[in-house]
Design a protein around this motif. Structure first.
Motif, short mmCIF file in Angstrom:
data_model
loop_
_atom_site.label_atom_id
_atom_site.label_comp_id
_atom_site.label_asym_id
_atom_site.label_seq_id
_atom_site.Cartn_x
_atom_site.Cartn_y
_atom_site.Cartn_z
N TYR A 228 1.39 -3.74 -12.30
CA TYR A 228 1.38 -3.06 -11.02
C TYR A 228 0.16 -3.55 -10.24
CZ TYR A 228 4.85 0.30 -12.75
OH TYR A 228 5.99 0.88 -13.25
N ARG B 234 4.31 -4.74 1.46
CA ARG B 234 5.35 -3.98 0.77
C ARG B 234 6.58 -3.78 1.66
NH1 ARG B 234 3.71 1.96 -0.09
NH2 ARG B 234 4.48 2.01 2.08
N GLU B 235 6.36 -3.37 2.89
CA GLU B 235 7.49 -3.12 3.78
C GLU B 235 8.18 -4.42 4.17
OE1 GLU B 235 8.66 -0.08 4.43
OE2 GLU B 235 7.08 0.57 3.05
N LYS C 158 10.49 -5.26 1.39
CA LYS C 158 11.67 -4.40 1.41
C LYS C 158 12.68 -4.88 2.43
CE LYS C 158 9.78 0.07 -0.11
NZ LYS C 158 9.51 1.48 0.33
N SER D 198 -2.39 -2.49 -7.40
CA SER D 198 -2.90 -1.31 -6.70
C SER D 198 -3.90 -1.74 -5.63
CB SER D 198 -3.57 -0.37 -7.71
OG SER D 198 -4.23 0.68 -7.06
N TYR E 290 -1.76 -3.94 2.42
CA TYR E 290 -0.91 -3.72 1.23
C TYR E 290 0.44 -3.13 1.67
CZ TYR E 290 0.49 -1.94 -3.43
OH TYR E 290 1.16 -1.69 -4.60
N THR E 291 0.40 -2.10 2.53
CA THR E 291 1.63 -1.46 3.00
C THR E 291 2.46 -2.43 3.83
OG1 THR E 291 0.45 0.68 3.05
CG2 THR E 291 2.54 0.52 4.26
N VAL F 173 9.07 -5.02 -4.95
CA VAL F 173 8.73 -3.62 -4.69
C VAL F 173 9.42 -2.73 -5.70
CG1 VAL F 173 8.79 -1.75 -3.01
CG2 VAL F 173 8.40 -4.10 -2.25
N ASP G 264 9.67 1.35 -6.20
CA ASP G 264 9.32 2.60 -5.51
C ASP G 264 8.42 2.25 -4.32
OD1 ASP G 264 10.88 4.01 -7.31
OD2 ASP G 264 9.21 4.35 -8.68
N ASP G 265 7.19 2.74 -4.32
CA ASP G 265 6.26 2.43 -3.22
C ASP G 265 5.11 1.55 -3.69
OD1 ASP G 265 7.65 3.81 -1.26
OD2 ASP G 265 6.67 5.72 -1.75
N VAL G 266 5.35 0.81 -4.75
CA VAL G 266 4.30 -0.03 -5.35
C VAL G 266 4.77 -1.47 -5.40
CG1 VAL G 266 2.98 -0.44 -7.46
CG2 VAL G 266 3.42 1.90 -6.71
#
Length: 379
Positions: A111, A127-128, A131, A113, A123-124, A154, A156-158
């Motif tokens: 993972y 991730r998006e 997705k 973090s 980071y976000t 991705v 979940d949200d990690v």
């Protein structure tokens, strides 16, 4: 969770500070080595073979062993000075569909973090973006003294990263597949499809390690001085070649019963080795087929059109049987009569011969008496 590596994700000119943590854990039961005679622990000690004495971890370094056995010392400073851009960076090199990654390449999972507040926004963003693109990122990173290949996706949200083996680390499938001469019939494929549909999907969360549970129960029983559970004997037949169609049919039935559905009748599973070789089927229209048909007509009686025909046939058969028995009885009587007649004739002949012989003997005696009487008279 404790991080095992700190660095950054390099996403073009964007740098995202991250911490790397293990995404998996090992639940295998580990054992210690002991001396079976007295139960004493067996320990490994690191000993210098030149001084023949134990050394501490601080005194231990790295070295590369050459082909001739020579050891080349390598220090952490030597490794840190290498021109390796991925030493502290996960460098994204491109994006590909997840289906293009061969599962054979997948290794350990981690993972990622965000390391601190400043890293949360980029980071976000990454991730998006992953997705929405429905793709995975392919990256290079260095860990534990070597550069590795990784895949970011991705969960979940990690953002998770799977270590990947290099393409040249995947062995070829040559000489692994079965003989190319093996064929599968459509009926067998249909049954295999039916079995797959019957088994359906599985909830991975419901699966557990039965072997580990049995080992834990055994350890608990021995620790308390109780009775160790007996081993359940395994069913024989590993590797035995069986009737594939019957096995598939039985598998479908068992799977349906397990799901509460009605199953078919039990198909008999016959080991292939025990089967007798069937005679070769005659070719259609050939001489063998004609002979076989003619033999079948001679051997198999025609079915009667009605019950009256069956009754007539039964009576005819009974009459024939009675006639045959009567004929056999008469023949036996004739043979018996002939035998008695022959015996009577033989007895009569013997009696006649005996009487003739007796008469001749009496005549001889009478003649002898007369002769004796004449001689006495003369004298």
């Amino acid at each position: 969770m404790r991080s095992i590596w700190n660095g950054a994700i390099s996403f073009g000119l964007v740098s995202i500070g991250i911490k790397l943590v293990n995404a998996t854990e090992n639940h295998s039961i580990s054992f210690r080595q002991i001396h079976t005679a007295d139960g004493g622990r067996i320990r490994y000690r690191k000993v210098c073979e030149l001084e023949e004495k134990e050394v501490t971890a601080a005194e231990i370094g790295k070295a590369y062993e050459a082909a001739d056995g020579t050891l080349v010392p390598i220090t952490d400073e030597d490794l840190a000075s290498l021109p390796l851009p991925t030493a502290k960076t996960i460098e994204i090199v491109g994006f590909v569909p997840a289906s293009s990654i061969d599962p054979l390449q997948m290794d350990a999972a981690y993972y990622l973090s965000a390391n601190g507040v400043p890293a949360a926004k980029p980071y976000t963003l990454l991730r998006e973006a992953l997705k929405r693109s429905e793709k995975v990122a392919v990256a290079k990173f260095a860990l534990r003294g070597r550069e590795r290949l990784g895949m970011l996706r991705v969960v979940d949200d990690v953002i998770a990263m799977h270590g990947l083996l290099w393409p040249d680390e995947i062995r070829s499938t040559e000489d692994v597949a079965p003989d190319a001469g093996v064929t599968v019939r459509e009926a067998e494929l249909d049954l295999a499809d039916a079995l797959m549909d019957t088994l359906g999907e599985v909830d991975l969360d419901s699966l557990h390690d039965d072997y580990r549970a049995a080992v834990e129960a055994m350890i608990a029983a021995k620790a308390e001085g109780g009775v160790v559970p007996e081993e359940v004997p395994a069913e024989p037949g590993g590797g035995k070649v069986i009737d594939l169609m019957a096995a598939l049919e039985n598998s479908v039935r068992v799977a349906k019963e397990a799901r509460g559905e009605g199953g078919r009748e039990v198909a008999e599973v016959t080991p292939i080795k025990a089967r007798k070789r069937a005679a070769a089927a005659p070719k259609p229209g050939g001489a063998d087929a004609k002979k076989s048909t003619a033999a079948a007509k001679k051997t198999v009686p025609k079915k009667s059109a009605s019950g009256a025909d069956k009754s007539t046939a039964t009576k005819s058969t009974t009459a024939k049987s009675t006639a045959e028995k009567s004929s056999a009885t008469k023949s036996t009587a004739k043979k018996t009569s002939a035998t008695k007649s022959t015996a009577t004739k033989s007895t009569t002949a013997r009696s006649t011969a005996a009487g003739s012989a007796a008469e001749k003997s009496t005549a001889k005696k009478s003649t002898a008496k007369k002769t004796t009487a004449k001689k006495r008279a003369t004298a």
